[in-house]
Design a protein around this motif. Structure first.
Motif, short mmCIF file in Angstrom:
data_model
loop_
_atom_site.label_atom_id
_atom_site.label_comp_id
_atom_site.label_asym_id
_atom_site.label_seq_id
_atom_site.Cartn_x
_atom_site.Cartn_y
_atom_site.Cartn_z
N TYR A 45 41.86 63.52 12.50
CA TYR A 45 42.14 62.16 12.95
C TYR A 45 43.43 61.69 12.27
CZ TYR A 45 40.15 60.86 8.43
OH TYR A 45 39.90 60.75 7.09
N CYS A 46 44.07 60.70 12.84
CA CYS A 46 45.30 60.16 12.28
C CYS A 46 44.98 59.51 10.94
CB CYS A 46 45.92 59.13 13.23
SG CYS A 46 47.40 58.34 12.55
N THR A 51 42.73 57.00 14.48
CA THR A 51 42.41 57.38 15.85
C THR A 51 42.10 58.87 15.92
OG1 THR A 51 43.11 57.24 18.16
CG2 THR A 51 44.79 57.87 16.61
N ARG A 52 41.26 59.23 16.89
CA ARG A 52 40.91 60.62 17.13
C ARG A 52 41.34 61.02 18.54
NH1 ARG A 52 37.46 62.91 13.46
NH2 ARG A 52 36.57 61.48 11.96
N GLY A 53 42.45 60.50 18.98
CA GLY A 53 42.95 60.77 20.33
C GLY A 53 43.28 62.23 20.53
N ARG A 55 46.20 63.52 21.07
CA ARG A 55 47.58 63.89 20.70
C ARG A 55 47.74 63.82 19.19
NH1 ARG A 55 52.31 62.52 24.12
NH2 ARG A 55 53.12 64.30 23.01
N ILE A 56 46.78 64.37 18.48
CA ILE A 56 46.86 64.45 17.03
C ILE A 56 47.67 65.70 16.67
CG2 ILE A 56 45.57 64.66 14.86
CD1 ILE A 56 45.16 61.97 16.25
N CYS A 67 48.92 60.71 14.54
CA CYS A 67 48.92 60.61 16.00
C CYS A 67 50.36 60.62 16.51
CB CYS A 67 48.18 59.36 16.47
SG CYS A 67 48.83 57.82 15.84
N ASP A 69 51.21 59.71 19.78
CA ASP A 69 51.45 58.59 20.70
C ASP A 69 51.85 57.30 19.99
OD1 ASP A 69 50.95 60.16 22.90
OD2 ASP A 69 48.84 59.59 23.04
#
Length: 172
Positions: A45-46, A51-53, A55-56, A67, A69
């Motif tokens: 995660y970032c 965030t755990r999107g 695009r890490i 991240c 993004d």
């Protein structure tokens, strides 16, 4: 994505080697075992916004997660002069000095090795895109990039086309 050799990635490999990429590939990209999948779920995660999107990126110099993004990975890269990161979703290499994803054969070979290992661990087979053998490349070169395989189809580079499609494409 650039297919030209990135001088920053080449410098990274000379200075730091491939060990960090191997670890990130095994535990955070391909996830070669159950414990690797658990580690990715817990740690990927970032570090700035949590965030755990999808695009890490992981820094190849210090394994910082940020991240893409929201710019947190870029902020880290510029602040610490860490030029190269890897997208943990697909294993693509990003160079912050060039501002682009880049292809590197050494990294690609490691990625393929771990993807195969992860597939075996999951009990499945990973399919990779067809790559022409040397004799196939020669046949394509000798036939202007196309090889007729029947009256209504040809093989060109890595795709199969109908002859009418080829004629249309050539006319453009």
């Amino acid at each position: 994505m650039s297919t030209l050799l990135c001088e920053h990635v080449q410098k990274y490999k000379i200075d730091k080697g491939l060990t960090t990429y191997r670890i990130i590939q095994a535990y955070f990209v391909a996830c070669v075992s159950i414990s690797a999948r658990k580690k990715k779920a817990a740690d990927a995660y970032c570090r700035e916004c949590k965030t755990r999107g999808n695009r890490i990126h992981a820094c190849l110099s210090c394994v910082y997660f940020g991240c893409f993004d929201y710019g947190h990975m870029r902020k880290h890269a510029l602040a610490d002069n860490h030029d190269v990161s890897v997208d943990i979703k697909n294993g693509n290499i990003f160079c912050y000095k060039c501002g682009d994803y880049t292809y590197d054969e050494d990294f690609e070979n490691i990625a393929i090795q771990y993807k195969k290992q992860a597939g075996r661990a999951k009990g499945s087979e990973i399919n990779f895109p067809w790559e022409p053998k040397q004799y196939e490349i020669q046949v394509l070169k000798e036939n202007n990039g196309f090889k007729k395989i029947s009256e209504d189809s040809c093989i060109g580079n890595q795709l199969k086309f109908s002859c009418s499609q080829i004629k249309y494409l050539v006319s453009l």
